[in-house]
Design a protein around this motif. Structure first.
Motif, PDB file in Angstrom:
ATOM      1  N   VAL A   1       0.825  -1.223   0.000  1.00  0.00           N
ATOM      2  CA  VAL A   1       0.000   0.000   0.000  1.00  0.00           C
ATOM      3  C   VAL A   1       0.849   1.260   0.000  1.00  0.00           C
ATOM      4  CG1 VAL A   1      -1.783   1.270   1.225  1.00  0.00           C
ATOM      5  CG2 VAL A   1      -1.845  -1.234   1.157  1.00  0.00           C
ATOM      6  N   ALA A   2       1.772   1.360   0.953  1.00  0.00           N
ATOM      7  CA  ALA A   2       2.491   2.623   1.134  1.00  0.00           C
ATOM      8  C   ALA A   2       3.585   2.839   0.102  1.00  0.00           C
ATOM      9  CB  ALA A   2       3.099   2.661   2.544  1.00  0.00           C
ATOM     10  N   ARG A   3       4.344   1.780  -0.200  1.00  0.00           N
ATOM     11  CA  ARG A   3       5.496   1.960  -1.077  1.00  0.00           C
ATOM     12  C   ARG A   3       5.113   2.490  -2.462  1.00  0.00           C
ATOM     13  NH1 ARG A   3      10.160  -2.594  -2.353  1.00  0.00           N
ATOM     14  NH2 ARG A   3      11.571  -1.193  -3.495  1.00  0.00           N
ATOM     15  N   PRO A   4       4.058   1.977  -3.079  1.00  0.00           N
ATOM     16  CA  PRO A   4       3.679   2.559  -4.389  1.00  0.00           C
ATOM     17  C   PRO A   4       3.384   4.052  -4.307  1.00  0.00           C
ATOM     18  CG  PRO A   4       2.601   0.456  -4.060  1.00  0.00           C
ATOM     19  CD  PRO A   4       3.243   0.800  -2.759  1.00  0.00           C
ATOM     20  N   PHE A   5       2.747   4.477  -3.201  1.00  0.00           N
ATOM     21  CA  PHE A   5       2.477   5.915  -3.050  1.00  0.00           C
ATOM     22  C   PHE A   5       3.777   6.703  -2.930  1.00  0.00           C
ATOM     23  CE2 PHE A   5      -1.676   4.210  -1.731  1.00  0.00           C
ATOM     24  CZ  PHE A   5      -2.516   5.024  -2.448  1.00  0.00           C
ATOM     25  N   VAL A   6       4.703   6.159  -2.121  1.00  0.00           N
ATOM     26  CA  VAL A   6       5.990   6.861  -1.943  1.00  0.00           C
ATOM     27  C   VAL A   6       6.728   6.955  -3.275  1.00  0.00           C
ATOM     28  CG1 VAL A   6       8.235   6.743  -0.814  1.00  0.00           C
ATOM     29  CG2 VAL A   6       6.156   6.199   0.471  1.00  0.00           C
ATOM     30  N   LYS A   7       6.760   5.822  -4.035  1.00  0.00           N
ATOM     31  CA  LYS A   7       7.455   5.829  -5.318  1.00  0.00           C
ATOM     32  C   LYS A   7       6.792   6.790  -6.304  1.00  0.00           C
ATOM     33  CE  LYS A   7       9.254   2.681  -8.845  1.00  0.00           C
ATOM     34  NZ  LYS A   7       8.835   3.533  -9.960  1.00  0.00           N
ATOM     35  N   ALA A   8       5.446   6.778  -6.305  1.00  0.00           N
ATOM     36  CA  ALA A   8       4.734   7.695  -7.202  1.00  0.00           C
ATOM     37  C   ALA A   8       5.032   9.143  -6.844  1.00  0.00           C
ATOM     38  CB  ALA A   8       3.233   7.412  -7.147  1.00  0.00           C
ATOM     39  N   ALA A   9       5.073   9.432  -5.524  1.00  0.00           N
ATOM     40  CA  ALA A   9       5.386  10.799  -5.106  1.00  0.00           C
ATOM     41  C   ALA A   9       6.811  11.190  -5.508  1.00  0.00           C
ATOM     42  CB  ALA A   9       5.201  10.931  -3.591  1.00  0.00           C
ATOM     43  N   GLU A  10       7.763  10.250  -5.365  1.00  0.00           N
ATOM     44  CA  GLU A  10       9.154  10.528  -5.736  1.00  0.00           C
ATOM     45  C   GLU A  10       9.276  10.750  -7.239  1.00  0.00           C
ATOM     46  OE1 GLU A  10      13.193  11.168  -5.033  1.00  0.00           O
ATOM     47  OE2 GLU A  10      11.474  11.015  -3.669  1.00  0.00           O
ATOM     48  N   ASP A  11       8.604   9.914  -8.028  1.00  0.00           N
ATOM     49  CA  ASP A  11       8.634  10.091  -9.488  1.00  0.00           C
ATOM     50  C   ASP A  11       8.026  11.424  -9.894  1.00  0.00           C
ATOM     51  OD1 ASP A  11       9.827   7.642  -9.702  1.00  0.00           O
ATOM     52  OD2 ASP A  11       7.955   6.556 -10.183  1.00  0.00           O
ATOM     53  N   ALA A  12       6.917  11.771  -9.234  1.00  0.00           N
ATOM     54  CA  ALA A  12       6.284  13.058  -9.545  1.00  0.00           C
ATOM     55  C   ALA A  12       7.206  14.212  -9.195  1.00  0.00           C
ATOM     56  CB  ALA A  12       4.952  13.175  -8.797  1.00  0.00           C
ATOM     57  N   ARG A  13       7.904  14.070  -8.050  1.00  0.00           N
ATOM     58  CA  ARG A  13       8.822  15.141  -7.642  1.00  0.00           C
ATOM     59  C   ARG A  13       9.959  15.313  -8.648  1.00  0.00           C
ATOM     60  NH1 ARG A  13      13.542  16.113  -5.542  1.00  0.00           N
ATOM     61  NH2 ARG A  13      14.109  13.915  -5.639  1.00  0.00           N
ATOM     62  N   ARG A  14      10.523  14.167  -9.091  1.00  0.00           N
ATOM     63  CA  ARG A  14      11.618  14.239 -10.054  1.00  0.00           C
ATOM     64  C   ARG A  14      11.153  14.804 -11.387  1.00  0.00           C
ATOM     65  NH1 ARG A  14      14.444   8.284  -9.034  1.00  0.00           N
ATOM     66  NH2 ARG A  14      15.330   8.774  -6.968  1.00  0.00           N
ATOM     67  N   SER A  15       9.957  14.380 -11.826  1.00  0.00           N
ATOM     68  CA  SER A  15       9.424  14.893 -13.088  1.00  0.00           C
ATOM     69  C   SER A  15       9.193  16.396 -13.021  1.00  0.00           C
ATOM     70  CB  SER A  15       8.131  14.167 -13.437  1.00  0.00           C
ATOM     71  OG  SER A  15       7.543  14.703 -14.606  1.00  0.00           O
ATOM     72  N   LEU A  16       8.609  16.819 -11.878  1.00  0.00           N
ATOM     73  CA  LEU A  16       8.359  18.248 -11.711  1.00  0.00           C
ATOM     74  C   LEU A  16       9.665  19.027 -11.626  1.00  0.00           C
ATOM     75  CD1 LEU A  16       6.310  20.489 -11.363  1.00  0.00           C
ATOM     76  CD2 LEU A  16       6.269  20.012  -8.899  1.00  0.00           C
ATOM     77  N   ALA A  17      10.659  18.445 -10.932  1.00  0.00           N
ATOM     78  CA  ALA A  17      11.959  19.119 -10.829  1.00  0.00           C
ATOM     79  C   ALA A  17      12.608  19.253 -12.196  1.00  0.00           C
ATOM     80  CB  ALA A  17      12.871  18.343  -9.875  1.00  0.00           C
ATOM     81  N   THR A  18      12.485  18.196 -13.049  1.00  0.00           N
ATOM     82  CA  THR A  18      13.044  18.254 -14.403  1.00  0.00           C
ATOM     83  C   THR A  18      12.371  19.343 -15.223  1.00  0.00           C
ATOM     84  OG1 THR A  18      13.534  15.886 -14.318  1.00  0.00           O
ATOM     85  CG2 THR A  18      13.470  16.933 -16.490  1.00  0.00           C
ATOM     86  N   LYS A  19      11.033  19.424 -15.113  1.00  0.00           N
ATOM     87  CA  LYS A  19      10.306  20.456 -15.849  1.00  0.00           C
ATOM     88  C   LYS A  19      10.686  21.849 -15.381  1.00  0.00           C
ATOM     89  CE  LYS A  19       6.276  17.570 -16.880  1.00  0.00           C
ATOM     90  NZ  LYS A  19       4.810  17.401 -16.703  1.00  0.00           N
ATOM     91  N   VAL A  20      10.801  21.999 -14.052  1.00  0.00           N
ATOM     92  CA  VAL A  20      11.163  23.311 -13.507  1.00  0.00           C
ATOM     93  C   VAL A  20      12.570  23.715 -13.959  1.00  0.00           C
ATOM     94  CG1 VAL A  20      11.660  24.562 -11.369  1.00  0.00           C
ATOM     95  CG2 VAL A  20       9.603  23.160 -11.554  1.00  0.00           C
ATOM     96  N   SER A  21      13.506  22.724 -13.953  1.00  0.00           N
ATOM     97  CA  SER A  21      14.863  23.008 -14.405  1.00  0.00           C
ATOM     98  C   SER A  21      14.880  23.397 -15.875  1.00  0.00           C
ATOM     99  CB  SER A  21      15.760  21.792 -14.167  1.00  0.00           C
ATOM    100  OG  SER A  21      15.834  21.479 -12.792  1.00  0.00           O
TER     101      SER A  21
END
Length: 338
Positions: free
Chosen positions: A75-95
């Motif tokens: 339950v928790a790990r998929p949410f954490v991974k999804a949040a991390e992927d979203a953070r990296r994607s957003l960071a790439t877009k912002v950069s």
């Protein structure tokens, strides 16, 4: 005022995601404990004793510890991974957006610089156009004065002598051959000056002439007019200057030698043509020189500089007590007509 970068703001959000997962696991543990408590109460016949409570707490805790990894992984790990992927994607877009903003800023700065240069060039072009118009007017005035003071005076003299002789047929008969010879010489001199002036203004042979032929033509004309000698040093030039630059060089050599004859009496007149760093033509004399910084440039030098700079070239003047050097330089691309 302190402003955090988008990457740091995103990194600060990660603990909140982890805390939410832990809170979810805690809620599940409470639910398990409540279910265990209800089961223990039911098994105890509805009586809740300290032993029942202790056993329920022990069982709930053990069940929570055993089930927590499974709950986290499923339950928790998929949410954490999804949040991390979203953070990296957003960071790439912002950069990427930050880089684009910097590139846009640099482009705008370059465009501003180019606009300023264009404005400066436009102002310089306007100034040069006015200057060239004034120079052309002064050149026309000088040509008019030369024609008036030279051939026109000789022709007027001949006409006066012929008019005086025509008023009396007896005087016409008495004109000796010597007077006719003087009139003939005056007419010949006037014709020669008119031809020289016309040749100096336009020479069709220059259209098909090479650079060396163009320079030699200007030197030959000067030698014929002044009776002086000019030495020529012409090294190999790997470019073929277009007609506009060849005509400019012709005028430059013509005017430079005229100044050398006028101010240095033709002493040490020589022309050097080199093609090492662009196309460079020098007109040199061994006269007394003059103070370049404080001297007022005449019509010839002013027109020469304007003509050379209008074609992208540069005029340099060096003078000392041992002589004067006029140097016209054109870049290789300009000289080649690129």
């Amino acid at each position: 005022m302190r402003r955090d970068s988008p990457e740091s703001a995103l990194s600060e959000r990660t603990p909140y995601a982890t805390f939410s997962v832990l809170a979810l696991v805690g809620r599940i543990a409470v639910i398990i404990f409540a279910i265990e408590a209800l089961i223990m109460v039911a098994l105890g016949g509805g009586h809740l004793s300290w032993g029942v409570v202790a056993e329920g707490v022990f069982d709930a805790t053990a069940l929570t510890l055993l089930s927590a990894p499974t709950i986290y992984c499923s339950v928790a790990r998929p949410f954490v991974k999804a949040a991390e992927d979203a953070r990296r994607s957003l960071a790439t877009k912002v950069s990427a957006q930050a880089r684009q903003a910097l590139e846009l800023k640099a482009t705008l700065g370059e465009q501003g610089r180019l606009l300023a240069q264009n404005e400066e060039l436009r102002n310089r072009l306007q100034d040069k156009s006015k200057q060239i118009a004034e120079i052309n007017e002064r050149i026309l005035q000088r040509i008019g004065a030369d024609l008036h003071d030279g051939p026109a005076q000789l022709l007027a003299y001949c006409l006066l002598r012929l008019r005086t002789a025509n008023e009396s047929s007896e005087e016409l008969q008495n004109i000796d051959s010597d007077r006719f010879e003087k009139i003939r010489l005056a007419l010949s001199e006037a014709l020669r000056e008119i031809r020289n002036t016309s040749t100096g203004l336009s020479d069709p042979r220059l259209e098909s002439a090479t650079l060396e032929q163009t320079v030699q033509r200007a030197i030959s004309m000067h030698e014929a007019h002044t009776g002086t000698k000019v030495s020529l040093s012409h090294s190999e030039v790997p470019w073929a200057p277009p007609l506009s630059i060849r005509l400019c060089i012709y005028r430059f050599v013509q005017e430079g030698l005229t100044n050398a004859y006028r101010h240095a009496n033709g002493a040490g007149q020589r022309v050097e043509v080199t093609g090492v760093d662009g196309l460079q033509i020098k007109v040199i004399d061994d006269g007394p020189g003059y103070d370049v910084e404080n001297a007022t440039p005449g019509l010839g030098l002013t027109g020469m500089r304007a003509r050379i700079e209008a074609l992208g070239g540069r005029l340099s003047i060096f003078s000392s007590s041992s002589g004067t050097t006029l140097s016209a330089t054109f870049a290789d691309k300009l000289a080649a007509g690129d």
